[in-house]
Write a protein that holds these residues in place. Sequence first.
Motif, PDB file in Angstrom:
ATOM      1  N   ARG A  15       0.828  -1.214   0.000  1.00  0.00           N
ATOM      2  CA  ARG A  15       0.000   0.000   0.000  1.00  0.00           C
ATOM      3  C   ARG A  15       0.856   1.255   0.000  1.00  0.00           C
ATOM      4  N   ASN A  16       1.851   1.278   0.878  1.00  0.00           N
ATOM      5  CA  ASN A  16       2.672   2.476   1.037  1.00  0.00           C
ATOM      6  C   ASN A  16       3.517   2.779  -0.188  1.00  0.00           C
ATOM      7  N   SER A  17       3.794   1.756  -1.001  1.00  0.00           N
ATOM      8  CA  SER A  17       4.649   1.964  -2.173  1.00  0.00           C
ATOM      9  C   SER A  17       3.987   2.842  -3.225  1.00  0.00           C
ATOM     10  N   ARG A  18       2.646   2.939  -3.190  1.00  0.00           N
ATOM     11  CA  ARG A  18       1.932   3.745  -4.171  1.00  0.00           C
ATOM     12  C   ARG A  18       1.061   4.828  -3.553  1.00  0.00           C
ATOM     13  N   GLY A  19       0.964   4.850  -2.233  1.00  0.00           N
ATOM     14  CA  GLY A  19       0.031   5.778  -1.608  1.00  0.00           C
ATOM     15  C   GLY A  19      -1.387   5.243  -1.704  1.00  0.00           C
ATOM     16  N   GLY A  20      -2.336   6.029  -1.248  1.00  0.00           N
ATOM     17  CA  GLY A  20      -3.716   5.577  -1.288  1.00  0.00           C
ATOM     18  C   GLY A  20      -3.982   4.466  -0.289  1.00  0.00           C
ATOM     19  N   ASN A  21      -4.963   3.640  -0.594  1.00  0.00           N
ATOM     20  CA  ASN A  21      -5.354   2.595   0.345  1.00  0.00           C
ATOM     21  C   ASN A  21      -5.587   1.271  -0.368  1.00  0.00           C
ATOM     22  N   ASN A  22      -4.696   0.940  -1.264  1.00  0.00           N
ATOM     23  CA  ASN A  22      -4.804  -0.315  -2.015  1.00  0.00           C
ATOM     24  C   ASN A  22      -3.462  -1.038  -1.980  1.00  0.00           C
ATOM     25  N   PRO A  23      -3.413  -2.213  -1.324  1.00  0.00           N
ATOM     26  CA  PRO A  23      -4.519  -2.939  -0.695  1.00  0.00           C
ATOM     27  C   PRO A  23      -4.933  -2.327   0.641  1.00  0.00           C
ATOM     28  N   ASP A  24      -6.134  -2.623   1.027  1.00  0.00           N
ATOM     29  CA  ASP A  24      -6.711  -2.117   2.268  1.00  0.00           C
ATOM     30  C   ASP A  24      -6.223  -2.987   3.428  1.00  0.00           C
ATOM     31  N   VAL A  25      -5.431  -2.402   4.305  1.00  0.00           N
ATOM     32  CA  VAL A  25      -4.839  -3.162   5.411  1.00  0.00           C
ATOM     33  C   VAL A  25      -5.910  -3.641   6.391  1.00  0.00           C
ATOM     34  N   LEU A  26      -6.919  -2.841   6.607  1.00  0.00           N
ATOM     35  CA  LEU A  26      -7.988  -3.266   7.515  1.00  0.00           C
ATOM     36  C   LEU A  26      -8.720  -4.477   6.960  1.00  0.00           C
ATOM     37  N   LYS A  27      -8.967  -4.474   5.668  1.00  0.00           N
ATOM     38  CA  LYS A  27      -9.618  -5.629   5.045  1.00  0.00           C
ATOM     39  C   LYS A  27      -8.724  -6.864   5.140  1.00  0.00           C
ATOM     40  N   ALA A  28      -7.414  -6.659   5.010  1.00  0.00           N
ATOM     41  CA  ALA A  28      -6.481  -7.780   5.139  1.00  0.00           C
ATOM     42  C   ALA A  28      -6.580  -8.406   6.525  1.00  0.00           C
ATOM     43  N   ALA A  29      -6.754  -7.579   7.546  1.00  0.00           N
ATOM     44  CA  ALA A  29      -6.901  -8.094   8.909  1.00  0.00           C
ATOM     45  C   ALA A  29      -8.214  -8.845   9.071  1.00  0.00           C
ATOM     46  N   VAL A  30      -9.299  -8.261   8.573  1.00  0.00           N
ATOM     47  CA  VAL A  30     -10.606  -8.911   8.654  1.00  0.00           C
ATOM     48  C   VAL A  30     -10.587 -10.247   7.917  1.00  0.00           C
ATOM     49  N   ASP A  31     -10.027 -10.236   6.708  1.00  0.00           N
ATOM     50  CA  ASP A  31     -10.047 -11.442   5.884  1.00  0.00           C
ATOM     51  C   ASP A  31      -9.151 -12.542   6.445  1.00  0.00           C
ATOM     52  N   ALA A  32      -8.021 -12.181   7.047  1.00  0.00           N
ATOM     53  CA  ALA A  32      -7.161 -13.197   7.660  1.00  0.00           C
ATOM     54  C   ALA A  32      -7.964 -14.024   8.652  1.00  0.00           C
ATOM     55  N   GLN A  33      -8.758 -13.343   9.456  1.00  0.00           N
ATOM     56  CA  GLN A  33      -9.583 -14.031  10.451  1.00  0.00           C
ATOM     57  C   GLN A  33     -10.707 -14.802   9.783  1.00  0.00           C
ATOM     58  N   LEU A  34     -11.329 -14.188   8.786  1.00  0.00           N
ATOM     59  CA  LEU A  34     -12.411 -14.848   8.061  1.00  0.00           C
ATOM     60  C   LEU A  34     -11.932 -16.133   7.389  1.00  0.00           C
ATOM     61  N   PHE A  35     -10.678 -16.124   6.929  1.00  0.00           N
ATOM     62  CA  PHE A  35     -10.125 -17.268   6.204  1.00  0.00           C
ATOM     63  C   PHE A  35      -9.560 -18.336   7.133  1.00  0.00           C
ATOM     64  N   GLY A  36      -9.613 -18.106   8.441  1.00  0.00           N
ATOM     65  CA  GLY A  36      -9.228 -19.155   9.381  1.00  0.00           C
ATOM     66  C   GLY A  36      -8.048 -18.865  10.279  1.00  0.00           C
ATOM     67  N   ALA A  37      -7.413 -17.704  10.148  1.00  0.00           N
ATOM     68  CA  ALA A  37      -6.293 -17.376  11.038  1.00  0.00           C
ATOM     69  C   ALA A  37      -6.793 -17.249  12.472  1.00  0.00           C
ATOM     70  N   ASP A  38      -5.940 -17.609  13.410  1.00  0.00           N
ATOM     71  CA  ASP A  38      -6.289 -17.544  14.827  1.00  0.00           C
ATOM     72  C   ASP A  38      -5.909 -16.212  15.456  1.00  0.00           C
ATOM     73  N   GLY A  39      -5.244 -15.364  14.673  1.00  0.00           N
ATOM     74  CA  GLY A  39      -4.840 -14.073  15.185  1.00  0.00           C
ATOM     75  C   GLY A  39      -4.234 -13.230  14.078  1.00  0.00           C
ATOM     76  N   VAL A  40      -4.018 -11.961  14.397  1.00  0.00           N
ATOM     77  CA  VAL A  40      -3.403 -11.013  13.473  1.00  0.00           C
ATOM     78  C   VAL A  40      -2.215 -10.367  14.174  1.00  0.00           C
ATOM     79  N   THR A  41      -1.089 -10.302  13.456  1.00  0.00           N
ATOM     80  CA  THR A  41       0.132  -9.689  13.981  1.00  0.00           C
ATOM     81  C   THR A  41       0.486  -8.467  13.159  1.00  0.00           C
ATOM     82  N   VAL A  42       0.953  -7.425  13.840  1.00  0.00           N
ATOM     83  CA  VAL A  42       1.518  -6.254  13.173  1.00  0.00           C
ATOM     84  C   VAL A  42       2.829  -5.899  13.870  1.00  0.00           C
ATOM     85  N   HIS A  43       3.717  -5.266  13.119  1.00  0.00           N
ATOM     86  CA  HIS A  43       5.012  -4.858  13.672  1.00  0.00           C
ATOM     87  C   HIS A  43       5.302  -3.434  13.223  1.00  0.00           C
TER      88      HIS A  43
END
Length: 241
Positions: A15-43
Amino acid sequence: MTRLSVNINKFATLRNSRGGNNPDVLKAAVDAQLFGADGVTVHPRPDERHIRYSDVYAIKPIITTEFNIEGNSQEQKFVDLVLDVKPTQVTLVPDALNQITSNHGWDTIRHKAYLKDIVAVFQKAGIRVSLFVDPILAMVEGAAETGTDRIELYTEAYAHGYHQNREAAIAPYREAAIRARELGLGLNAGHDLDLRNLHYFALNIPGLDEVSIGHALICDALYLGYENAVQLYKRQLQLTP
């Protein structure tokens, strides 16, 4: 079964390489959980070159599993962020300023006094604490003396040695894991784990609570799809030969 926490930093890097909001990081967090992840990590790092501090605040309300924030507690801004957001877990990593990626664990003997104090700060706020350590028995024992809840074994050496001699590569990690359990520590692992080496690692590390995986999983998602990649990594954690 060992839990899978998906590190979504790479979505933010793209996302940061082009500015804007694509890909959407919030959606990535939501989808990780929706797809079966047991948690979300950020650093988040001080230069915010991938996950931004504002992302962390925005992600917290949409977490339905577990939220793990990694970072260097020697940065006061990071400490303030974690205490404000109150994730499920904070993983303390001894990164240097502008470090590309984490490449070593804490010297838990040399920094024991500091770690004991900072661990207590987070625990007082009700946050589980994990210390990033190398698979060295003395470092595991030193971690236990800080009062930390868990350790996260830094697995780069295992990943690099896996294809040459996986039995030799896993040996120090198994010893460290056994010692951690003897000392009452929870056990996490992460760094360079992937679809080729993850199953053997999980199968041979007793009491493995959680793995945190980002770079390899997101790379695989480019070819396999995000949902499929999450499911394939979850499958590797099933403890059958």
